[in-house]
Design an enzyme around this catalytic site. Structure first.
Site, PDB file in Angstrom:
ATOM      1  N   ARG A 151       0.812  -1.232   0.000  1.00 33.11           N
ATOM      2  CA  ARG A 151       0.000   0.000   0.000  1.00 33.11           C
ATOM      3  C   ARG A 151       0.844   1.280   0.000  1.00 33.11           C
ATOM      4  O   ARG A 151       0.454   2.300   0.562  1.00 33.11           O
ATOM      5  CB  ARG A 151      -0.948   0.042   1.205  1.00 33.11           C
ATOM      6  CG  ARG A 151      -2.037  -1.016   1.192  1.00 33.11           C
ATOM      7  CD  ARG A 151      -3.047  -0.769   0.084  1.00 33.11           C
ATOM      8  NE  ARG A 151      -4.168  -1.693   0.188  1.00 33.11           N
ATOM      9  CZ  ARG A 151      -4.208  -2.918  -0.310  1.00 33.11           C
ATOM     10  NH1 ARG A 151      -3.170  -3.393  -0.978  1.00 33.11           N
ATOM     11  NH2 ARG A 151      -5.273  -3.666  -0.168  1.00 33.11           N
ATOM     12  N   SER A 235     -10.820  -0.549   2.591  1.00 26.76           N
ATOM     13  CA  SER A 235     -10.165  -0.615   3.905  1.00 26.76           C
ATOM     14  C   SER A 235      -9.811   0.788   4.381  1.00 26.76           C
ATOM     15  O   SER A 235      -9.180   1.543   3.646  1.00 26.76           O
ATOM     16  CB  SER A 235      -8.875  -1.420   3.802  1.00 26.76           C
ATOM     17  OG  SER A 235      -9.152  -2.715   3.341  1.00 26.76           O
ATOM     18  N   GLU A 332      -5.511   4.499   5.886  1.00 28.87           N
ATOM     19  CA  GLU A 332      -5.008   4.108   4.570  1.00 28.87           C
ATOM     20  C   GLU A 332      -5.332   5.122   3.464  1.00 28.87           C
ATOM     21  O   GLU A 332      -4.509   5.356   2.592  1.00 28.87           O
ATOM     22  CB  GLU A 332      -5.570   2.709   4.245  1.00 28.87           C
ATOM     23  CG  GLU A 332      -4.982   2.047   3.045  1.00 28.87           C
ATOM     24  CD  GLU A 332      -5.876   2.135   1.832  1.00 28.87           C
ATOM     25  OE1 GLU A 332      -5.557   1.497   0.855  1.00 28.87           O
ATOM     26  OE2 GLU A 332      -6.890   2.872   1.854  1.00 28.87           O
TER      27      GLU A 332
HETATM   28  N1  EPU Z   1     -11.307 -10.005  10.063  1.00 29.55           N
HETATM   29  C1  EPU Z   1     -12.085 -10.053  11.184  1.00 29.55           C
HETATM   30  N2  EPU Z   1     -13.216  -9.279  11.215  1.00 29.55           N
HETATM   31  C2  EPU Z   1     -13.581  -8.483  10.198  1.00 29.55           C
HETATM   32  C3  EPU Z   1     -12.791  -8.445   9.051  1.00 29.55           C
HETATM   33  C4  EPU Z   1     -11.638  -9.216   8.990  1.00 29.55           C
HETATM   34  O1  EPU Z   1     -11.798 -10.748  12.124  1.00 29.55           O
HETATM   35  O2  EPU Z   1     -14.611  -7.805  10.325  1.00 29.55           O
HETATM   36  C5  EPU Z   1     -10.070 -10.838  10.011  1.00 29.55           C
HETATM   37  C6  EPU Z   1     -10.344 -12.278   9.624  1.00 29.55           C
HETATM   38  O3  EPU Z   1      -9.457 -13.084  10.346  1.00 29.55           O
HETATM   39  C7  EPU Z   1      -9.933 -12.312   8.154  1.00 29.55           C
HETATM   40  C8  EPU Z   1      -8.769 -11.340   8.157  1.00 29.55           C
HETATM   41  O4  EPU Z   1      -9.165 -10.320   9.082  1.00 29.55           O
HETATM   42  O5  EPU Z   1      -9.539 -13.578   7.756  1.00 29.55           O
HETATM   43  C9  EPU Z   1      -8.458 -10.727   6.827  1.00 29.55           C
HETATM   44  O6  EPU Z   1      -9.629 -10.136   6.263  1.00 29.55           O
HETATM   45  P1  EPU Z   1      -9.745  -9.938   4.683  1.00 29.55           P
HETATM   46  O7  EPU Z   1      -9.416 -11.201   3.983  1.00 29.55           O
HETATM   47  O8  EPU Z   1     -11.034  -9.313   4.367  1.00 29.55           O
HETATM   48  O9  EPU Z   1      -8.545  -8.966   4.332  1.00 29.55           O
HETATM   49  P2  EPU Z   1      -8.078  -7.599   4.978  1.00 29.55           P
HETATM   50  O10 EPU Z   1      -6.691  -7.796   5.475  1.00 29.55           O
HETATM   51  O11 EPU Z   1      -9.064  -7.055   5.935  1.00 29.55           O
HETATM   52  C10 EPU Z   1      -6.955  -6.785   2.772  1.00 29.55           C
HETATM   53  C11 EPU Z   1      -6.907  -5.510   1.983  1.00 29.55           C
HETATM   54  C12 EPU Z   1      -8.147  -5.366   1.124  1.00 29.55           C
HETATM   55  C13 EPU Z   1      -8.223  -6.567   0.186  1.00 29.55           C
HETATM   56  C14 EPU Z   1      -8.266  -7.846   1.029  1.00 29.55           C
HETATM   57  C15 EPU Z   1      -8.231  -9.074   0.168  1.00 29.55           C
HETATM   58  C16 EPU Z   1      -5.601  -3.968   3.354  1.00 29.55           C
HETATM   59  C17 EPU Z   1      -5.615  -2.738   4.194  1.00 29.55           C
HETATM   60  N3  EPU Z   1      -6.781  -4.380   2.886  1.00 29.55           N
HETATM   61  O12 EPU Z   1      -8.038  -6.666   3.688  1.00 29.55           O
HETATM   62  O13 EPU Z   1      -8.008  -4.201   0.348  1.00 29.55           O
HETATM   63  O14 EPU Z   1      -9.370  -6.504  -0.636  1.00 29.55           O
HETATM   64  O15 EPU Z   1      -7.110  -7.881   1.900  1.00 29.55           O
HETATM   65  O16 EPU Z   1      -6.965  -9.236  -0.365  1.00 29.55           O
HETATM   66  O17 EPU Z   1      -4.539  -4.536   3.111  1.00 29.55           O
HETATM   67  C18 EPU Z   1      -8.521  -1.876   0.252  1.00 29.55           C
HETATM   68  O18 EPU Z   1      -7.303  -1.673   0.269  1.00 29.55           O
HETATM   69  O19 EPU Z   1      -9.341  -0.930   0.214  1.00 29.55           O
HETATM   70  C19 EPU Z   1      -9.008  -3.239   0.326  1.00 29.55           C
HETATM   71  C20 EPU Z   1     -10.310  -3.529   0.360  1.00 29.55           C
END
Ligand code: EPU
Length: 336
Positions: A151, A235, A332
């Site tokens: 990012r 995010s 972010e």
């Molecule tokens: N989780 C929770 N509760 C929630 C949401 C997430 O416990 O309400 C935990 C779960 O363990 C889940 C983990 O967080 O397995 C990861 O969640 P997710 O797979 O949705 O990924 P993220 O790390 O929250 C990142 C990116 C997203 C991208 C997804 C998929 C960042 C800041 N965000 O989210 O990017 O779509 O991975 O690759 O790195 C964006 O940048 O705007 C964005 C949406």
């Protein structure tokens, strides 16, 4: 985020070379560090409602150079990133499929090295054509020169200096060796359901199918950016990186805390979404703003919230996560 903001003057670039040949545009508009460049505006939180000068690129030409096994594809900054993903995957090309359904433009993609479902733009980026607003010269930087990381990029650390004009990526005619890689949680289940309805075997899975699978997963977790409400910018916080020592302390108190290993063995990445949910914020309403009930990393505008209200919510969450876990989460989006 669907907050109201307006520009005193807005300049739209329809043709890149013609625009840059215009000295008034170069000096009065682009050389002025106060001029705000926007792509789709989908990763900006406007806290101020009035902005002086805003520039947007509308030019959206795209094409490719065939180099045998690979293709060098380019797109102008104004093309929608999702449109580019659909165009290239429909041609059977592999490389951009996991970036499906991300809002915003091609020009904005290198700024924060967009990424999703196990890939980031830097994995396919070849080079970026740019305008240096300060020195008023055209540049063509290799991917390395752009210094993309999670990012982040050289563009993000030097704001108001660079105007991305065209992005070049290297795509493949054949699937990569690890195809199809469903290691990101949720993809494998969605793929099974998708292939069942399509009555198609896994061996026939094409790049456009992967784009469709990613789209379905995203739609379950994130608000639909094509709809007016709820407003969101994906995010709202980065996933924080902490020391291994701190991660071990968290693990002792919260055995379920998700920890992601990094190349650096002394550091660990955490899920900001998990931390925010555990702190009790998922689905909470905060005036006209709130935290999305399907994903705690997503702040929403339920209708009528202004930027300040959303920022206040973000600050309250940041402070609470710090109180619970002694972990600093950082915003972010670009905040104007
Ligand atoms: N989780 C929770 N509760 C929630 C949401 C997430 O416990 O309400 C935990 C779960 O363990 C889940 C983990 O967080 O397995 C990861 O969640 P997710 O797979 O949705 O990924 P993220 O790390 O929250 C990142 C990116 C997203 C991208 C997804 C998929 C960042 C800041 N965000 O989210 O990017 O779509 O991975 O690759 O790195 C964006 O940048 O705007 C964005 C949406």
């Amino acid at each position: 985020m669907r907050v109201d903001a307006s520009a005193d003057r807005f300049l739209q670039i329809d043709h890149i070379e013609r625009a840059l040949a215009n000295p008034r545009l170069r000096e009065e508009w682009l050389a002025d560090p106060q001029t705000l460049v926007v792509g789709g505006g989908s990763n900006i939180l406007f806290v101020t409602e009035r902005i002086g000068k805003v520039v947007g690129i509308k030019a959206a030409d795209h094409g490719f150079v065939d180099e045998g096994e690979t293709i060098l594809a380019f797109a102008e900054a104004g093309l929608g990133l999702d449109d580019w993903v659909r165009l290239t995957t429909a041609q059977g090309l592999y490389g951009l499929e996991r970036l499906a359904e991300i809002p915003g433009t091609v020009g904005a993609a290198p700024i924060q090295n967009v990424g999703a479902y196990g890939m980031q733009l830097c994995d396919v980026l070849d080079s970026v054509e740019l305008w240096d607003r300060q020195k008023q010269v055209l540049l063509h930087w290799t991917a390395e020169q752009c210094q993309l990381s999670y990012r982040n990029s050289r563009f993000k650390s030097e704001p108001n200096r660079w105007l991305v004009l065209r992005v070049w990526v290297r795509l493949h005619k054949k699937p990569p060796a690890d195809w199809p890689n469903f290691s990101y949680p949720g993809l494998a289940d969605e793929a099974d359901a998708y292939l069942m309805t399509k009555k198609s075997p896994m061996s026939a899975l094409a790049a456009s199918d992967m784009a469709e699978i990613v789209t379905r997963v995203r739609r379950k977790k994130l608000p639909d950016w094509r709809q007016l409400l709820p407003g969101s910018l994906g995010s709202f916080f980065h996933n924080p990186i902490v020391s291994l020592q701190h991660a071990n302390k968290l693990k002792a108190n919260w055995p379920d805390v998700p920890l992601y290993a990094l190349d650096d063995p002394d550091s660990v990445k955490l899920s900001a979404g998990w931390l925010i949910e555990q702190a009790g914020w998922r689905g909470r309403i905060f005036g006209a703003a709130g935290v999305y009930d399907r994903h705690a990393l997503v702040l929403i505008n339920r209708g009528g919230a202004d930027g300040k209200e959303i920022l206040q919510l973000a600050e309250a969450i940041e402070a609470d996560v710090w109180r619970h876990f002694a972990v600093q989460i950082k915003t972010e989006p670009m905040i104007v």
